[in-house]
Design an enzyme around this catalytic site. Structure first.
Site, mmCIF file in Angstrom:
data_model
loop_
_atom_site.group_PDB
_atom_site.id
_atom_site.type_symbol
_atom_site.label_atom_id
_atom_site.label_comp_id
_atom_site.label_asym_id
_atom_site.label_seq_id
_atom_site.Cartn_x
_atom_site.Cartn_y
_atom_site.Cartn_z
ATOM 1 N N HIS A 109 118.025 20.025 92.388
ATOM 2 C CA HIS A 109 118.912 19.140 93.156
ATOM 3 C C HIS A 109 120.378 19.317 92.755
ATOM 4 O O HIS A 109 121.195 18.457 93.047
ATOM 5 C CB HIS A 109 118.472 17.684 92.987
ATOM 6 C CG HIS A 109 117.102 17.422 93.529
ATOM 7 N ND1 HIS A 109 116.806 17.470 94.874
ATOM 8 C CD2 HIS A 109 115.927 17.156 92.907
ATOM 9 C CE1 HIS A 109 115.518 17.222 95.057
ATOM 10 N NE2 HIS A 109 114.958 17.036 93.862
ATOM 11 N N ASN A 139 136.469 -4.137 52.074
ATOM 12 C CA ASN A 139 136.067 -3.331 53.240
ATOM 13 C C ASN A 139 136.277 -4.203 54.469
ATOM 14 O O ASN A 139 136.017 -5.405 54.414
ATOM 15 C CB ASN A 139 134.579 -2.970 53.188
ATOM 16 C CG ASN A 139 134.272 -1.898 52.172
ATOM 17 O OD1 ASN A 139 135.174 -1.370 51.528
ATOM 18 N ND2 ASN A 139 132.998 -1.579 52.032
ATOM 19 N N GLY A 140 136.653 -3.593 55.576
ATOM 20 C CA GLY A 140 136.839 -4.363 56.798
ATOM 21 C C GLY A 140 138.288 -4.301 57.236
ATOM 22 O O GLY A 140 139.085 -3.524 56.707
ATOM 23 N N ARG A 176 129.504 8.494 52.113
ATOM 24 C CA ARG A 176 130.007 7.759 53.273
ATOM 25 C C ARG A 176 131.363 8.283 53.731
ATOM 26 O O ARG A 176 131.824 7.946 54.814
ATOM 27 C CB ARG A 176 130.119 6.266 52.936
ATOM 28 C CG ARG A 176 128.796 5.652 52.529
ATOM 29 C CD ARG A 176 128.995 4.284 51.948
ATOM 30 N NE ARG A 176 129.422 3.333 52.967
ATOM 31 C CZ ARG A 176 128.602 2.648 53.743
ATOM 32 N NH1 ARG A 176 127.309 2.808 53.596
ATOM 33 N NH2 ARG A 176 129.057 1.818 54.630
ATOM 34 N N LYS A 219 128.447 7.070 60.629
ATOM 35 C CA LYS A 219 127.009 6.786 60.525
ATOM 36 C C LYS A 219 126.640 5.499 61.248
ATOM 37 O O LYS A 219 125.612 5.422 61.884
ATOM 38 C CB LYS A 219 126.596 6.714 59.045
ATOM 39 C CG LYS A 219 125.106 6.549 58.833
ATOM 40 C CD LYS A 219 124.311 7.744 59.354
ATOM 41 C CE LYS A 219 122.816 7.554 59.287
ATOM 42 N NZ LYS A 219 122.124 8.375 60.304
ATOM 43 N N LYS A 230 121.497 16.033 69.691
ATOM 44 C CA LYS A 230 121.586 16.561 68.322
ATOM 45 C C LYS A 230 122.469 17.803 68.302
ATOM 46 O O LYS A 230 123.312 17.967 67.427
ATOM 47 C CB LYS A 230 120.169 16.890 67.858
ATOM 48 C CG LYS A 230 119.760 16.615 66.499
ATOM 49 C CD LYS A 230 119.504 15.249 65.975
ATOM 50 C CE LYS A 230 120.431 14.141 66.327
ATOM 51 N NZ LYS A 230 119.827 12.829 66.203
ATOM 52 N N GLU A 280 117.260 13.910 73.443
ATOM 53 C CA GLU A 280 117.559 13.823 72.020
ATOM 54 C C GLU A 280 117.977 15.206 71.483
ATOM 55 O O GLU A 280 118.891 15.312 70.661
ATOM 56 C CB GLU A 280 116.338 13.259 71.276
ATOM 57 C CG GLU A 280 116.369 13.358 69.769
ATOM 58 C CD GLU A 280 117.548 12.656 69.106
ATOM 59 O OE1 GLU A 280 118.286 11.916 69.772
ATOM 60 O OE2 GLU A 280 117.737 12.890 67.900
ATOM 61 N N TRP A 306 138.669 4.639 52.964
ATOM 62 C CA TRP A 306 138.928 5.491 54.124
ATOM 63 C C TRP A 306 140.089 4.802 54.845
ATOM 64 O O TRP A 306 139.933 3.696 55.350
ATOM 65 C CB TRP A 306 137.694 5.580 55.021
ATOM 66 C CG TRP A 306 137.868 6.561 56.134
ATOM 67 C CD1 TRP A 306 138.645 6.409 57.249
ATOM 68 C CD2 TRP A 306 137.277 7.845 56.244
ATOM 69 N NE1 TRP A 306 138.568 7.522 58.027
ATOM 70 C CE2 TRP A 306 137.732 8.420 57.448
ATOM 71 C CE3 TRP A 306 136.405 8.579 55.445
ATOM 72 C CZ2 TRP A 306 137.338 9.690 57.869
ATOM 73 C CZ3 TRP A 306 136.019 9.831 55.884
ATOM 74 C CH2 TRP A 306 136.476 10.385 57.075
ATOM 75 N N CYS A 318 134.292 2.904 53.833
ATOM 76 C CA CYS A 318 134.766 2.534 52.499
ATOM 77 C C CYS A 318 133.569 2.062 51.683
ATOM 78 O O CYS A 318 132.549 1.651 52.227
ATOM 79 C CB CYS A 318 135.763 1.394 52.595
ATOM 80 S SG CYS A 318 137.175 1.782 53.609
ATOM 81 N N GLU A 340 126.233 16.868 68.773
ATOM 82 C CA GLU A 340 126.941 16.149 67.709
ATOM 83 C C GLU A 340 127.134 16.977 66.453
ATOM 84 O O GLU A 340 128.160 16.841 65.792
ATOM 85 C CB GLU A 340 126.310 14.793 67.409
ATOM 86 C CG GLU A 340 124.997 14.806 66.722
ATOM 87 C CD GLU A 340 124.422 13.411 66.508
ATOM 88 O OE1 GLU A 340 125.163 12.506 66.122
ATOM 89 O OE2 GLU A 340 123.209 13.245 66.720
HETATM 90 C C1 F6R Z 1 122.627 10.424 66.703
HETATM 91 C C2 F6R Z 1 123.005 9.203 66.060
HETATM 92 C C3 F6R Z 1 123.548 8.080 66.879
HETATM 93 C C4 F6R Z 1 122.826 6.798 66.494
HETATM 94 C C5 F6R Z 1 123.449 5.601 67.216
HETATM 95 C C6 F6R Z 1 122.716 4.324 66.888
HETATM 96 O O1 F6R Z 1 122.125 11.343 65.808
HETATM 97 O O2 F6R Z 1 122.860 9.073 64.889
HETATM 98 O O3 F6R Z 1 123.423 8.326 68.244
HETATM 99 O O4 F6R Z 1 121.476 6.958 66.820
HETATM 100 O O5 F6R Z 1 124.793 5.475 66.851
HETATM 101 O O6 F6R Z 1 122.735 4.066 65.520
HETATM 102 P P1 F6R Z 1 121.735 3.034 64.870
HETATM 103 O O7 F6R Z 1 120.359 3.615 65.012
HETATM 104 O O8 F6R Z 1 122.164 2.936 63.453
HETATM 105 O O9 F6R Z 1 121.869 1.758 65.632
#
Ligand code: F6R
Length: 668
Positions: free
Chosen positions: A509, A99-100, A27, A606, A490, A486, A73, A2, A493
């Protein structure tokens, strides 16, 4: 998810609010609304659609000097016009955006109904509007009314309140959900995210948790929500935000992930600026307040973060071991906080987070501090909870990262850890010559990254060739291992293709059994002393019919794999930063080929600031009717007792915790 915006001052509030809400669209939201005071009356406009629909509906015929807006949201109640914020009391005196999550909303709503109040929405926020209105009848000020109403509220909030009878002020409050005040000339802005106000002002004050403020056009004052006087009011001295309005715009790009991948050379230059010391061949990290003697007394370095931040921490641990020869490792903060860790006073703990709001990492920091651990932050968002909780550390300077998938923040994390490793190395046995080599290697990285990015068309072509795969392996060894992890993360996700990372030597193994022609492997091949081993991994996979995409700085011949993606050769310790870039582009282009919603992958948010405990949302504050303390209280500001670990565990059983999905994270 939100978003909140508020304005008071010399301009017409409506366009400012609409523009602020537009900047918060990234967002994600399902409805929007705003409220202004015109001719002593509250005017509320809402829509279950986009901010552009709101713009079409809003009455712009006369100026309104004050107003509040919101993108919602849905959490309590469907996404419709009635449930959209702002919410008002029955008389239309008070309007609230929030928000919350108010955890005792049901009780509050029942109590209001018993008193004859007719609630029109299904939301937790509406209860607040009625409660504040009732208090406002008795209180000397709006501030006092909000404060009194909040005494009954359990849960988290960032909120802004507008009162027809006090049109010269906005009252804001924060507990677990960010609120920032933007200071202008004869005008003030409030928002949940600086994105909404950087267009108008760069001077901001981040409200602390458990703090509120009365904001007028020419000034504002902060005060603790808890009137017991045990806490002092936070500072009102503004800090300057680095972000530009353009950081929140797509510009020529179709999505933020690709934009942010391409911003990496510049973001990295920002992270390095002023931090490399040629004379002493070391790094200067001003936020780390330790002298050479204290740096030397560190016996171990441990990185804590979640997801990509954890993988960046793994890269950091390798760098620290290689350059400083100090034992180092990384652990997911989400595990650390649950396992009653042994906290060693001679270990330097580094909490890693782009958002600075990740609950697991924040809780790990609080646990560390409670046990006397020495913890610094590596955080991107200035003013965020983890940065404040750590008190010292390094900012990543990646600029705002908007796509859910982290790219430029991870690069800056790894580069920052290279500088930390250099600093620690140079107070120990790393020679000046070796330090100089790393300094030069770091300086060369942004240009080398530009070369990698220029190869995007080729990487996109490889992505299209392999986009139909249902599964992929990502294989790495030593420096390539966190890169592989990583890369797999990527791909998963953003494209939803199943990907698993394996250490090269572990293949034999077990996982080799899965290799066949429909299981492509991305093999990370740095040009290091293990090159022969990396090549033999590729051969083993291909001998079993597995297609191989080699991502390498070693100039491998094209015949060695089904696709070879080259990156320039860097200093061996720094190569993970370069090898990671093609994997970002690969994930991006596989996702684009499959038509995914790249910036907002399903089920992800995010910043993961909440958890789900057996179907119930828990942040901090109260849970299951039992008082848990807000996170700042753990840090020992002297205000409150720290909860016993067992007390936390009562509420947050690891086995029953599901990390949360998008619609629940950053609720509003
Ligand atoms: C992957 C991704 C998540 C964040 C994780 C930690 O692309 O974005 O795995 O890295 O949720 O988030 P932060 O760095 O904001 O603590």
């Amino acid at each position: 998810m939100c978003g909140i915006v508020g304005y008071i001052g010399r301009r017409d509030a409506v366009p400012v609010l609409l523009e602020g809400l537009r900047s918060l669209e990234y967002r994600g939201y399902d409805s929007a609304g705003l409220a202004v005071i015109r001719r002593n009356r509250l005017q509320v406009t809402k829509t279950a659609g986009r901010v552009s629909d709101l713009r079409d509906r809003v009455d712009g015929r006369s100026r309104a000097p004050v107003g509040i807006g919101h993108t919602r949201w849905a959490t309590h109640g469907e996404p419709n016009e009635v449930n959209a914020h702002p919410h008002t009391d029955a008389e239309g005196r008070i309007a609230v955006v929030h928000n919350g999550i108010i955890e005792n909303a049901e009780q509050l709503r029942d109590a209001l109904t018993d008193r004859g109040v007719k609630l029109v929405s299904d939301t937790d926020t509406e209860a607040l509007a009625h409660m504040i209105a009732a208090e406002a009848e008795r209180a000397a000020s709006l501030e006092e009314a909000v404060r009194r109403a909040l005494r009954h509220v359990e849960g988290t909030y960032g909120l802004v309140v507008l009162d027809v009878r006090h049109p010269g002020e906005l009252v804001v409050a924060r507990n677990g959900s960010p609120i920032v005040v933007g200071v202008g000339e004869a005008e003030m802005f409030v928002a949940s995210d600086v994105a909404a106000l950087v267009r108008y002002t760069k001077q901001v004050v981040y409200l602390e948790d458990a703090e509120m403020a009365t904001v007028r056009a020419t000034d504002f004052r902060t005060l603790p929500i808890d009137e017991s006087g045990r806490r002092a009011a936070g500072s009102t001295v503004p800090t300057t935000v680095e972000a530009e309005a353009g950081d929140y715009e797509l510009g020529p790009y179709q999505d933020f992930m690709r934009k942010e991948i391409h911003e990496q050379p510049e973001a990295l230059r920002r992270a390095l600026r002023g931090r490399l010391d040629d004379r002493f061949a070391t790094a200067r990290l001003g936020g780390i307040d330790l002298d050479a003697r204290q740096l030397r007394s560190i016996r171990q370095v441990k990185f804590l973060g979640c997801g990509s931040a954890y993988y960046a921490g793994q890269m950091g641990a390798l760098l620290v071991e290689e350059l400083a020869r100090i034992p180092s490792d990384a652990e997911p903060a989400s595990e650390f906080r649950y396992r009653n860790p042994v906290v060693d006073p001679d270990t330097l703990y580094v909490a890693v987070s782009q958002s600075g709001e990740t609950l697991d990492t924040l809780m790990a920091v609080q646990e560390l501090k409670r046990k006397g651990g020495q913890v610094i932050g590596a955080v991107n968002v200035v003013g965020s909870a983890i940065g404040r909780e750590c008190g010292s550390g390094v900012f990543l300077h990646a600029g705002p990262e908007i796509a859910v998938a982290s790219t430029k923040a991870l690069t800056n994390m790894a580069a920052t850890f290279a500088m930390l490793a250099l600093l620690l190395g140079r107070v120990r046995d790393l020679s000046a010559a070796a330090g100089q080599r790393i300094v030069a290697g770091l300086r060369a990285l942004p240009g080398q990254m530009e070369e990698v990015l220029a190869a995007e068309p080729k990487i996109a072509e490889v992505a299209r060739r392999f986009a139909a795969a249902e599964h992929m392996f990502f294989i790495g060894r030593v420096r390539g291992w966190p890169v592989a992890r990583e890369g797999a993360q990527k791909l998963k996700e953003v494209s939803y293709v199943h990907a698993e990372a394996y250490q090269a030597a572990e293949l034999k193994h077990g996982p080799l059994a899965l290799i066949n022609s429909s299981m492509p492997s991305v093999v990370v091949v740095p040009a290091d002393e293990l090159l022969g081993k990396h090549v033999s991994t590729i051969e083993q996979i291909r001998a079993r019919g597995g297609p191989v995409i080699a991502v390498t700085s070693a100039g491998l011949p094209p015949s060695l794999a089904d696709a070879v993606i080259g990156v320039p050769r860097g200093e061996p310790e720094l190569e993970p930063l370069l090898l990671n870039i093609p994997l970002q582009l690969l994930a991006y282009h596989v996702a684009a080929t499959l038509g995914r919603d790249i910036d907002k992958p399903r089920n992800l948010a995010k910043s993961v600031t909440v958890e789900l405990v057996q179907g119930q949302q828990v942040r901090f504050g109260r849970a299951a009717g039992k008082r848990l303390l807000a996170p700042h209280d753990f840090a020992g500001r002297g205000a409150a007792r720290a909860p016993a670990l067992g007390e936390l565990a009562d509420h947050l059983q690891p086995a029953s915790v599901l990390v949360l999905a998008a619609c629940l994270a950053e609720p509003g």
